[in-house]
Each structure stands twice: as C-alpha cells, then as structure tokens.
Design an enzyme around this catalytic site. Structure first.
Site, PDB file in Angstrom:
ATOM      1  N   GLY A 177      10.011  54.160  -6.526  1.00 51.75           N
ATOM      2  CA  GLY A 177       9.645  55.313  -6.701  1.00 51.75           C
ATOM      3  C   GLY A 177       9.798  56.184  -5.428  1.00 51.75           C
ATOM      4  O   GLY A 177       9.359  55.822  -4.312  1.00 51.75           O
TER       5      GLY A 177
ATOM      6  N   GLN B 125      14.148  49.910  -2.870  1.00 56.67           N
ATOM      7  CA  GLN B 125      13.322  48.639  -2.280  1.00 56.67           C
ATOM      8  C   GLN B 125      13.943  48.819  -0.871  1.00 56.67           C
ATOM      9  O   GLN B 125      14.021  49.791  -0.091  1.00 56.67           O
ATOM     10  CB  GLN B 125      13.698  47.508  -3.020  1.00 56.67           C
ATOM     11  CG  GLN B 125      13.179  47.496  -4.524  1.00 56.67           C
ATOM     12  CD  GLN B 125      14.059  48.120  -5.631  1.00 56.67           C
ATOM     13  OE1 GLN B 125      15.200  47.962  -5.593  1.00 56.67           O
ATOM     14  NE2 GLN B 125      13.134  48.869  -6.174  1.00 56.67           N
TER      15      GLN B 125
HETATM   16  P1  GDP Z   1      10.570  55.435  -0.822  1.00 56.49           P
HETATM   17  O1  GDP Z   1      10.273  54.653  -1.808  1.00 56.49           O
HETATM   18  O2  GDP Z   1      11.190  54.847   0.297  1.00 56.49           O
HETATM   19  O3  GDP Z   1      11.437  56.935  -1.239  1.00 56.49           O
HETATM   20  O4  GDP Z   1       9.316  56.123  -0.322  1.00 56.49           O
HETATM   21  P2  GDP Z   1       7.895  56.516  -1.240  1.00 56.49           P
HETATM   22  O5  GDP Z   1       8.491  57.813  -1.495  1.00 56.49           O
HETATM   23  O6  GDP Z   1       7.625  55.557  -2.375  1.00 56.49           O
HETATM   24  O7  GDP Z   1       6.733  56.601  -0.034  1.00 56.49           O
HETATM   25  C1  GDP Z   1       6.791  57.321   1.254  1.00 56.49           C
HETATM   26  C2  GDP Z   1       5.587  58.298   1.228  1.00 56.49           C
HETATM   27  O8  GDP Z   1       5.421  58.723   2.393  1.00 56.49           O
HETATM   28  C3  GDP Z   1       5.686  59.278   0.151  1.00 56.49           C
HETATM   29  O9  GDP Z   1       4.602  59.778  -0.244  1.00 56.49           O
HETATM   30  C4  GDP Z   1       6.329  60.714   1.291  1.00 56.49           C
HETATM   31  O10 GDP Z   1       6.049  61.781   0.533  1.00 56.49           O
HETATM   32  C5  GDP Z   1       5.696  60.118   2.565  1.00 56.49           C
HETATM   33  N1  GDP Z   1       6.291  60.479   3.843  1.00 56.49           N
HETATM   34  C6  GDP Z   1       7.620  60.241   4.062  1.00 56.49           C
HETATM   35  N2  GDP Z   1       7.981  60.481   5.121  1.00 56.49           N
HETATM   36  C7  GDP Z   1       6.873  60.789   5.664  1.00 56.49           C
HETATM   37  C8  GDP Z   1       6.425  61.244   6.996  1.00 56.49           C
HETATM   38  O11 GDP Z   1       7.266  61.316   8.039  1.00 56.49           O
HETATM   39  N3  GDP Z   1       5.164  61.436   7.350  1.00 56.49           N
HETATM   40  C9  GDP Z   1       4.221  61.440   6.345  1.00 56.49           C
HETATM   41  N4  GDP Z   1       2.903  61.547   6.629  1.00 56.49           N
HETATM   42  N5  GDP Z   1       4.392  61.121   5.069  1.00 56.49           N
HETATM   43  C10 GDP Z   1       5.847  60.667   4.696  1.00 56.49           C
HETATM   44  P1  IMO Z   2      11.094  51.895  -3.448  1.00 58.68           P
HETATM   45  O1  IMO Z   2      12.554  51.981  -3.805  1.00 58.68           O
HETATM   46  C1  IMO Z   2       8.001  48.862  -2.548  1.00 58.68           C
HETATM   47  C2  IMO Z   2       8.054  44.976  -4.941  1.00 58.68           C
HETATM   48  C3  IMO Z   2       6.906  44.926  -6.164  1.00 58.68           C
HETATM   49  C4  IMO Z   2       6.852  43.359  -6.166  1.00 58.68           C
HETATM   50  C5  IMO Z   2       8.272  43.125  -5.580  1.00 58.68           C
HETATM   51  C6  IMO Z   2       9.208  42.615  -7.149  1.00 58.68           C
HETATM   52  O2  IMO Z   2      10.107  52.731  -3.859  1.00 58.68           O
HETATM   53  O3  IMO Z   2      11.085  51.547  -2.079  1.00 58.68           O
HETATM   54  P2  IMO Z   2       9.975  43.982  -9.202  1.00 58.68           P
HETATM   55  O4  IMO Z   2       9.271  44.951 -10.108  1.00 58.68           O
HETATM   56  O5  IMO Z   2      11.023  44.496  -8.148  1.00 58.68           O
HETATM   57  O6  IMO Z   2      10.682  42.857  -9.819  1.00 58.68           O
HETATM   58  O7  IMO Z   2       9.063  43.682  -8.171  1.00 58.68           O
HETATM   59  O8  IMO Z   2       9.023  44.053  -5.150  1.00 58.68           O
HETATM   60  N1  IMO Z   2       8.870  46.418  -5.031  1.00 58.68           N
HETATM   61  C7  IMO Z   2       8.597  47.367  -4.260  1.00 58.68           C
HETATM   62  N2  IMO Z   2       7.755  47.743  -3.375  1.00 58.68           N
HETATM   63  N3  IMO Z   2       8.734  49.599  -3.020  1.00 58.68           N
HETATM   64  C8  IMO Z   2       9.606  49.581  -3.925  1.00 58.68           C
HETATM   65  O9  IMO Z   2      10.770  50.423  -4.260  1.00 58.68           O
HETATM   66  C9  IMO Z   2       9.581  48.501  -4.688  1.00 58.68           C
HETATM   67  N4  IMO Z   2      10.272  48.101  -5.847  1.00 58.68           N
HETATM   68  C10 IMO Z   2       9.875  46.756  -6.082  1.00 58.68           C
HETATM   69  O10 IMO Z   2       5.791  45.643  -5.616  1.00 58.68           O
HETATM   70  O11 IMO Z   2       6.267  42.773  -4.770  1.00 58.68           O
HETATM   71 MG    MG Z   3       8.727  53.979  -3.170  1.00 59.00          MG
END
Ligand code: GDP
Ligand code: IMO
Ligand code: MG
Length: 469
Positions: free
Chosen positions: A76, A256
């Site tokens: 995500g 991940q």
């Molecule tokens: P990803 O899976 O690595 O793309 O990260 P996610 O989108 O799942 O989670 C990161 C969250 O932190 C998201 O809600 C971003 O909008 C937010 N985010 C990313 N960089 C920053 C930052 O530098 N500061 C803050 N406060 N939020 C951030």
């Molecule tokens: P992004 O790309 C955080 C975690 C799940 C679980 C383990 C196995 O957004 O960083 P799965 O469904 O892959 O078999 O779950 O991995 N997990 C993540 N945790 N960010 C993710 O993706 C994840 N994708 C899987 O919560 O612990």
């Molecule tokens: Mg994510």
C-alpha cells in the site's frame, strides 16, 4: 552522433556499420553498453511502509519508467499531492507522472480484480486509462485467483494481509501457478479449468476451508482476465532493456521491506517474495549491471504491521506519540502499526543485503515534540551484547535493545515543515535548514550506518522532502 541515432543505427548485419564507426561491431556493442542509462532501485529498509510511494512519485518526475518487480497488492503506497491522497496497491507510484510508463514486472503476483478497481478509481478521479498505452503487465507475472485469497484467509500465525500473496507464490514455486502470458492458451481450455478446480478444492478441503471453486466460475474468471488485460500483456523485461538502451531512466519500485524478505527477513514472519536489491533487476527482467543507485528508505523511527518480534517496540507515551503523530495505520488493511525507536541493527542488516548508495530518511517531522530520542545500537541476547540480527525468530524475540540517547527537537505543524522543505530546496540548504538537534540526529544515523542521506522527509506531501545532494 546522438544516443538515439546510435541505437536506431544498429545494423541487421552486425558488420555493416564497421566502416562508419571505424572499428569492429564488437566495439560498437561495447559503446552501446557504456551508454546504458543506469536504473535506480528504491527499497524499503525496515518492515515496510517507510514511504516508498512518496519517494517514487517524487523521483518519477525525472524518469521514463517505473516498474514493480515483486510482491502484489499486499503493498500500500501513498502519494499525497496537496489535498489529494492516492493509495496504490499494484499500480506503480510513477502513475502520477503522465510521461512515465509503468510496468508490473515478472516477479509479481497480481490480483486482476484489484488492479481493475485501482484503474477504475484512477480514471474516475480524472486520470488516463494507461492499460496498453503506458501500463504493461508482464507475461511472466503470476495471477492471484479467488482460491489464493481463500487459502490466505486461513492464516492465523503470520498476520498476513489476506490478499492471497503467499498461496500465489506457493503455486509459482510448485510450478502450477497461472501466468498472464499463459491466459491465451488456457482461457478456453475446459480441461485446464477442470483439473485446476479439482486441485484447488483438494487443497481447500485439506486446509479446513469451507470455500469451494466451481469449474464454470473459474473458466469465466480466466476469460474475463484475458479479455481485460490482453492488450497490456507484454515481454516487459525486454521493454525495460530496450528503454535503458535508449538512455531512458528506469525506477525499480520495491514493495514491503528488507525485514519482510523471504530469505533475509525475520522468517517466518515475512512476506513470500525477495524484497531486496538482488531481486530488483531479476524480478524486472533486466540485468543487475544497469543499476548504480540503490536508495534505502527508512523512517526516522520504525514500524511493523503483523506478527513477529520487533526489539525496539514501544508501549509507552513515546510509542503513542509516534503512532498518533505519524498516523501509523496500515495503508492496505487499516491495522494499527506497531511503533518503536530507530533500530541501527536492523539497518546494518538491510545495508549488508542491499548495499544502499544512499538513504531516504522519512517522517523526521514525527519525532518533533519528543524531549529525547533513542537509537538502538546493539541488542542484548541472553546476557551477551550482539550487533547483528539473529536469524531465529525466538532469539530475536529475546533481544533487548541497547540505546544511545540524544536530544529531541521542537514540534512544528505540517504547514511549517512544508515551508522548511520548500525553503531548503529553493536555496540548496539540505539538512542545514533543520533545527540543530534534528540535524544532529540525521548526522548521527548517517555516521552509525556509514550511508549518506539523499533526502529527508518532513511531511506526507510530495513537496515535504528536503533534498540533501
Ligand atoms: P510505503 O508502503 O513505503 O509506500 O509507505 P505507506 O504509504 O504505506 O506509509 C507511509 C505513510 O507515511 C503514508 O501515509 C505517507 O503519506 C506518510 N509519509 C511519507 N513520508 C512522510 C514524511 O516524511 N512525514 C510524514 N509525516 N508522513 C510521511
Ligand atoms: P508496503 O509495500 C508493511 C506484512 C504483513 C505480514 C507479512 C506477510 O506497503 O511497504 P503477506 O500478505 O505479504 O503474506 O503478509 O508482511 N506486509 C507488509 N507490511 N508494508 C507492506 O507493504 C507489507 N506487505 C506485507 O503485515 O506481517
Ligand atoms: Mg505501505
């Protein structure tokens, strides 16, 4: 001669160009190799959710291609542009840049229904339909079917996302999975649907599930998938290889993070793919020699969703602060993320596996308002100090963090941080734009890990990133 001329002048007879170039065709090929534009790999360095989406969106402004190479819609990735919050599970985060072409690469497992609804959302909010125009799905990528989701829903140990990822990769490893490139052959083959259904139902029954797959439904589903994606299924590795030879910049977007890697992560509490540098090119269908930049993304603290040990996990007011100020809820499942102090042992491990050329530090703003900050520099395991992560899950669960403590810095609103970032970038200030204790914190992390920061995130917005070089 321009790069384009060089490439388009590749003769069908390899010797035809010898005179023009004044040297052998072998040297000509070497020239081509030298003009390959390097690809940039962007990888999560912790347990995921480090902010990959935000960084990819930012860097994609300068790129022609963004490719995912592993994982599926367990990911995500969030991109925030002003008041628009975009969440991508399968679509590469470079979709926000109209000039960027997008690849769902060989090493992925893809849920066609999730991709379809993501595309519909994108189009509903004013986006183009990229399918077959600038979005291509690898013929080698595996398909997540309802059967895989049903199997994944039985998980009670790992805390998976329930999206069918592990079961789809199991079928791939067992060499019975269904790939996009195989759809044309099997979509109208009743015997395939019959035998696949029998196999799936045997597995579901053995696993204790009440779900059963119907032959007709499965056949209709694969026909639907074939119809929807036929125009976008391609040899995507070859497309990327050609693009690199045309001097086009390619970003490989990890999903991940290193600690969720099937081989190098905290097994068994991991995902089912190789999330690391070694698989970035392999999973995209190009060779590793294309890559020179490998950016490791890390939060200024650490989070984890799902089960498994996390030595610096906090269950106190500081942990509450990180979760609340950082809005730490999973992008895919909405689950609360567990929060803890920055763990340099985790990061050393991630660096050994990935050889980061720089770090993108994110969410530094979230630390604002804490009086003091802790950094885990080693663990105590059964009375002994260790500086490397143990491979055993039970040993990791027994590890107690050994901390160094540094001063905190004041909190700012997101608008104030945005002003800091814009001012820093307009004037090339880098991290000198930060309050002194925040600068010291960043320098401390750099020196503990021996990796320079290329950017520091101070808010979710696309512009809330300070460039360091
Ligand atoms: P990803 O899976 O690595 O793309 O990260 P996610 O989108 O799942 O989670 C990161 C969250 O932190 C998201 O809600 C971003 O909008 C937010 N985010 C990313 N960089 C920053 C930052 O530098 N500061 C803050 N406060 N939020 C951030
Ligand atoms: P992004 O790309 C955080 C975690 C799940 C679980 C383990 C196995 O957004 O960083 P799965 O469904 O892959 O078999 O779950 O991995 N997990 C993540 N945790 N960010 C993710 O993706 C994840 N994708 C899987 O919560 O612990
Ligand atoms: Mg994510």
């Amino acid at each position: 001669m321009t790069v384009y001329e060089l490439v388009f002048n590749i003769p069908s007879d390899p010797h035809a160009n010898d005179e023009v170039k004044g040297h052998s065709s072998r040297a000509f090929l070497t020239d081509l190799h030298l003009i390959d534009m390097p690809a940039t790999v962007i990888l999560g360095a912790q347990w995921g959710d480090e902010g990959k989406g935000k960084l990819v969106d930012r860097l994609a402004e300068q790129a022609s291609w963004v490719a995912r190479f592993q994982g599926g819609n367990n990911a995500g990735h969030t991109v925030v542009i002003g008041d628009r919050v975009l969440k991508f599970h399968l679509l590469p985060s470079g979709i926000t840049r109209q000039e960027c072409s997008l690849i769902l690469g060989d090493g992925m497992v893809i849920d066609p229904w999730v991709l379809h609804s993501e595309l519909e959302n994108w189009i509903e909010t004013g986006g183009d339909d990229p399918k077959g125009n600038r979005l291509f799905v690898s013929e080698r990528a595996h398909i997540i079917l309802p059967y895989h989701r049903a199997m994944d829903s039985l998980d009670k140990t790992i805390g998976t996302t329930g999206r069918g990822i592990g079961p789809a990769y199991s079928d791939k490893i067992n060499r019975i999975g269904l790939r996009f490139g195989d759809l044309a052959e099997i979509a109208y083959d009743a015997s395939w649907a019959q035998s696949a259904t029998e196999r799936m139902n045997r597995s579901l029954e053995a696993a204790g599930s009440d779900v059963r797959i119907e032959v007709e439904s499965l056949q209709e589903e694969v026909q639907w998938i074939h119809g929807i994606y036929e125009s976008s299924i391609a040899n995507t590795g070859l497309m990327l290889d050609n693009a690199l030879k045309l001097n086009e910049h390619v970003i490989l977007e990890g999903a991940q993070g290193c600690l969720l890697d099937i081989d190098q992560g905290t097994f068994p509490f991991v995902t089912s793919s190789v999330t690391s540098r070694g698989n970035a090119t392999h999973g995209a269908g190009i060779h590793p020699g294309h890559v020179t930049d490998v950016i490791g993304i890390t939060k200024a603290y650490i989070t984890r969703v799902g089960n498994g040990a996390m030595p610096t996990e906090l269950e106190d007011a500081a942990g509450e602060h990180l979760g609340t100020v950082g809005h730490e809820f999973g992008t895919t499942t909405g689950r609360k993320r567990r929060c803890g102090w920055f763990d340099a042992v985790v990061m050393r491990h991630a660096h050994r596996i990935n050889g980061f050329t720089s770090l993108a530090l994110t969410k530094l703003d979230v630390l604002g308002g804490l009086d003091e900050l802790k950094i885990c520099v080693a663990y105590e395991l059964d009375g002994a100090e260790i500086t490397e992560m143990p491979s055993s899950a039970s040993a990791l669960a027994r590890c107690k963090p050994i901390y160094m403590t540094v001063p905190g810095f004041e909190s700012k609103t997101l608008e104030e941080w945005l002003v800091v970032a814009r001012h820093a970038n307009e004037n090339g200030l880098g991290i000198t734009s930060l309050p002194q204790p925040a600068q010291d914190y960043v320098r401390q992390l750099e020196s503990l890990l021996g990796i320079p920061c290329s950017s520091v995130g101070v808010g979710p917005d696309r512009d809330a990133t300070i460039d360091c070089n």
